[in-house]
Write a protein that holds these residues in place. Sequence first.
Motif, PDB file in Angstrom:
ATOM      1  N   ARG A  83       0.880  -1.351   0.027  1.00  0.00           N
ATOM      2  CA  ARG A  83       0.054   0.018   0.154  1.00  0.00           C
ATOM      3  C   ARG A  83       0.982   1.410  -0.017  1.00  0.00           C
ATOM      4  NH1 ARG A  83      -2.488  -3.216   3.484  1.00  0.00           N
ATOM      5  NH2 ARG A  83      -1.768  -2.192   5.487  1.00  0.00           N
ATOM      6  N   VAL A  84       2.016   1.171  -0.315  1.00  0.00           N
ATOM      7  CA  VAL A  84       2.906   2.326  -0.244  1.00  0.00           C
ATOM      8  C   VAL A  84       3.532   2.318  -1.499  1.00  0.00           C
ATOM      9  CG1 VAL A  84       4.819   3.921   0.647  1.00  0.00           C
ATOM     10  CG2 VAL A  84       3.429   2.307   2.118  1.00  0.00           C
ATOM     11  N   ARG A  85       3.562   3.554  -2.195  1.00  0.00           N
ATOM     12  CA  ARG A  85       4.274   3.627  -3.645  1.00  0.00           C
ATOM     13  C   ARG A  85       5.541   4.388  -3.413  1.00  0.00           C
ATOM     14  NH1 ARG A  85       4.669   6.848  -8.167  1.00  0.00           N
ATOM     15  NH2 ARG A  85       4.092   8.617  -6.792  1.00  0.00           N
ATOM     16  N   ILE A  86       6.443   3.693  -3.978  1.00  0.00           N
ATOM     17  CA  ILE A  86       7.800   4.285  -3.927  1.00  0.00           C
ATOM     18  C   ILE A  86       8.270   4.589  -5.250  1.00  0.00           C
ATOM     19  CG2 ILE A  86      10.133   3.973  -3.044  1.00  0.00           C
ATOM     20  CD1 ILE A  86       8.471   3.770  -0.522  1.00  0.00           C
ATOM     21  N   PRO A  87       8.316   5.965  -5.468  1.00  0.00           N
ATOM     22  CA  PRO A  87       8.703   6.112  -7.071  1.00  0.00           C
ATOM     23  C   PRO A  87      10.148   5.907  -7.232  1.00  0.00           C
ATOM     24  CG  PRO A  87       8.314   8.227  -5.678  1.00  0.00           C
ATOM     25  CD  PRO A  87       8.220   7.093  -4.764  1.00  0.00           C
ATOM     26  N   MET A  88      10.238   5.214  -8.626  1.00  0.00           N
ATOM     27  CA  MET A  88      11.490   4.783  -8.808  1.00  0.00           C
ATOM     28  C   MET A  88      12.159   5.528 -10.138  1.00  0.00           C
ATOM     29  SD  MET A  88      12.721   2.228  -7.274  1.00  0.00           S
ATOM     30  CE  MET A  88      11.883   1.432  -5.690  1.00  0.00           C
ATOM     31  N   PRO A  89      13.466   5.794 -10.341  1.00  0.00           N
ATOM     32  CA  PRO A  89      14.147   5.300  -9.507  1.00  0.00           C
ATOM     33  C   PRO A  89      14.238   6.150  -7.992  1.00  0.00           C
ATOM     34  CG  PRO A  89      15.213   6.845 -11.053  1.00  0.00           C
ATOM     35  CD  PRO A  89      13.673   6.528 -11.651  1.00  0.00           C
ATOM     36  N   HIS A  90      14.851   5.591  -7.239  1.00  0.00           N
ATOM     37  CA  HIS A  90      14.558   6.167  -5.923  1.00  0.00           C
ATOM     38  C   HIS A  90      15.928   6.727  -5.174  1.00  0.00           C
ATOM     39  CE1 HIS A  90      12.101   7.186  -2.505  1.00  0.00           C
ATOM     40  NE2 HIS A  90      13.199   6.563  -1.557  1.00  0.00           N
ATOM     41  N   ILE A  91      16.012   8.010  -4.462  1.00  0.00           N
ATOM     42  CA  ILE A  91      17.008   8.184  -3.419  1.00  0.00           C
ATOM     43  C   ILE A  91      16.501   8.471  -1.941  1.00  0.00           C
ATOM     44  CG2 ILE A  91      18.853   9.927  -3.026  1.00  0.00           C
ATOM     45  CD1 ILE A  91      18.478  10.831  -6.046  1.00  0.00           C
ATOM     46  N   SER A  92      17.114   7.355  -1.209  1.00  0.00           N
ATOM     47  CA  SER A  92      16.636   7.201   0.229  1.00  0.00           C
ATOM     48  C   SER A  92      17.290   8.560   0.769  1.00  0.00           C
ATOM     49  CB  SER A  92      17.233   6.117   1.030  1.00  0.00           C
ATOM     50  OG  SER A  92      16.484   4.842   0.294  1.00  0.00           O
ATOM     51  N   GLY A  93      16.980   8.517   2.322  1.00  0.00           N
ATOM     52  CA  GLY A  93      17.733   9.481   3.124  1.00  0.00           C
ATOM     53  C   GLY A  93      16.863  10.817   3.736  1.00  0.00           C
ATOM     54  N   ALA A  94      16.548  10.391   5.209  1.00  0.00           N
ATOM     55  CA  ALA A  94      15.473  11.437   5.773  1.00  0.00           C
ATOM     56  C   ALA A  94      16.311  12.445   6.518  1.00  0.00           C
ATOM     57  CB  ALA A  94      14.479  10.692   6.624  1.00  0.00           C
ATOM     58  N   ASP A  95      17.476  12.006   6.974  1.00  0.00           N
ATOM     59  CA  ASP A  95      18.120  12.865   7.873  1.00  0.00           C
ATOM     60  C   ASP A  95      19.515  13.571   7.325  1.00  0.00           C
ATOM     61  OD1 ASP A  95      16.899  12.874  10.254  1.00  0.00           O
ATOM     62  OD2 ASP A  95      17.525  10.988  11.057  1.00  0.00           O
ATOM     63  N   VAL A  96      19.446  14.909   7.009  1.00  0.00           N
ATOM     64  CA  VAL A  96      20.230  15.358   6.123  1.00  0.00           C
ATOM     65  C   VAL A  96      20.854  16.677   6.905  1.00  0.00           C
ATOM     66  CG1 VAL A  96      20.829  16.786   4.038  1.00  0.00           C
ATOM     67  CG2 VAL A  96      19.332  14.656   3.997  1.00  0.00           C
ATOM     68  N   ALA A  97      22.192  16.965   6.888  1.00  0.00           N
ATOM     69  CA  ALA A  97      22.914  18.206   7.206  1.00  0.00           C
ATOM     70  C   ALA A  97      23.790  18.615   6.145  1.00  0.00           C
ATOM     71  CB  ALA A  97      23.741  18.079   8.451  1.00  0.00           C
ATOM     72  N   GLY A  98      24.028  19.815   5.873  1.00  0.00           N
ATOM     73  CA  GLY A  98      24.644  20.402   4.575  1.00  0.00           C
ATOM     74  C   GLY A  98      24.945  22.050   4.542  1.00  0.00           C
ATOM     75  N   GLU A  99      25.207  22.253   3.278  1.00  0.00           N
ATOM     76  CA  GLU A  99      25.275  23.817   3.297  1.00  0.00           C
ATOM     77  C   GLU A  99      24.390  24.074   2.146  1.00  0.00           C
ATOM     78  OE1 GLU A  99      30.103  24.093   3.947  1.00  0.00           O
ATOM     79  OE2 GLU A  99      29.025  22.716   2.281  1.00  0.00           O
ATOM     80  N   ILE A 100      23.914  25.280   2.435  1.00  0.00           N
ATOM     81  CA  ILE A 100      22.950  25.988   1.426  1.00  0.00           C
ATOM     82  C   ILE A 100      23.454  26.232   0.144  1.00  0.00           C
ATOM     83  CG2 ILE A 100      21.530  28.036   0.820  1.00  0.00           C
ATOM     84  CD1 ILE A 100      19.891  26.223   2.603  1.00  0.00           C
ATOM     85  N   VAL A 101      23.205  25.757  -1.022  1.00  0.00           N
ATOM     86  CA  VAL A 101      23.569  26.156  -2.408  1.00  0.00           C
ATOM     87  C   VAL A 101      22.817  27.551  -2.956  1.00  0.00           C
ATOM     88  CG1 VAL A 101      24.206  25.376  -4.804  1.00  0.00           C
ATOM     89  CG2 VAL A 101      24.766  23.961  -2.845  1.00  0.00           C
ATOM     90  N   ASP A 102      21.567  26.894  -3.097  1.00  0.00           N
ATOM     91  CA  ASP A 102      20.525  28.067  -3.516  1.00  0.00           C
ATOM     92  C   ASP A 102      19.263  28.211  -2.217  1.00  0.00           C
ATOM     93  OD1 ASP A 102      18.399  29.464  -4.290  1.00  0.00           O
ATOM     94  OD2 ASP A 102      18.598  28.492  -6.566  1.00  0.00           O
ATOM     95  N   GLY A 103      19.341  29.258  -1.550  1.00  0.00           N
ATOM     96  CA  GLY A 103      18.392  29.244  -0.430  1.00  0.00           C
ATOM     97  C   GLY A 103      17.060  29.764  -0.736  1.00  0.00           C
TER      98      GLY A 103
END
Length: 315
Positions: free
Chosen positions: A29-49
């Motif tokens: 019952r959950v549609r995962i769009p393909m191709p898919h990129i996982s990953g919920a927890d992100v830290a980084g730097e703004i490129v375009d804010g």
Amino acid sequence: MPGPGEALIRVRACALNHLDLWQRRGLERVRIPMPHISGADVAGEIVDGGGAFAPGTRVMLQPGLSCGRCEKCLADCDNECPSYDVLGYQSDGGYAEFVSVPTGNVVPIPDHVDFVSAAAFPLTFLTAWHMLITRASLRAGDVVLVIAGGSGVGQAAIQIARLHGARVFATSGPGKMDQARAIGAEDVFDHYQGDYSKQLRTATGHRGADIVVEHVGEATWERSVRSLARSGRLVTCGATTGAHGAIDLTHLFARQLSILGSYMGRKPELLQAAEQFFAGRLTPVVDEVLPLAQAAAAHERLESGRQFGKIVLTP
Ligand SMILES: [Zn+2]
């Protein structure tokens, strides 16, 4: 490229969650769009804010994606939004060099917070905060039992409960007990053998737990329910070992128990928890940092349950 109202972030670190394993395996019952990129927890730097943040700003991301316009979103209950999604679940996430999210999901981090810690923070601390503070109405002096205290949600729950003046107990495998004690558990019980509900009663003068933090499911459910004190609240956010749990209804009503479901958390809760994180009163525990190219090995480690705290990928 980011769409209107979105920011583009250069990913510096992305933490794993059990959700990554669920969606990789596929869910009914959950549609995962393909191709898919996982990953919920992100830290980084703004490129375009997106006009809201200057390039180079150091940030972490609120992992909950919502419409921002419905009744629930406008009432700050974004995790109840009908179109709610988690970054990297039914959308593309942070196992990447770049990710774009709505500017409302961007949370700047202070200079003293490193990217790995910032990536290890959002989803589990948001989840545990919503479980303990909002759903289970934690009060100072409550006895809290955290099931699987070495997991991502577990280590967050131990720390949040301690911060709010609770007496905290946890369960874990035999190899993780000292670590669970080190982050604030008064005592830790082996959940692979024995009955931790009895051990908890012995440790609390037969009282049991005012709050049980569950997310393991079938393997621990019955012992977790039996651990509850009168008027105790069991709050659950997961079913890692299976989705079916029985409950004795006479026990439920006569002892006035509450069974509470919890899913993710609200953005204002993340900001409240983040304030404590930035001030050094909550510290995400990082188990291991691996390069993104070793994401498969990282998944295997999480699947094996050997980790204590968060596994983090760096591109
Ligand atoms: Zn909404």
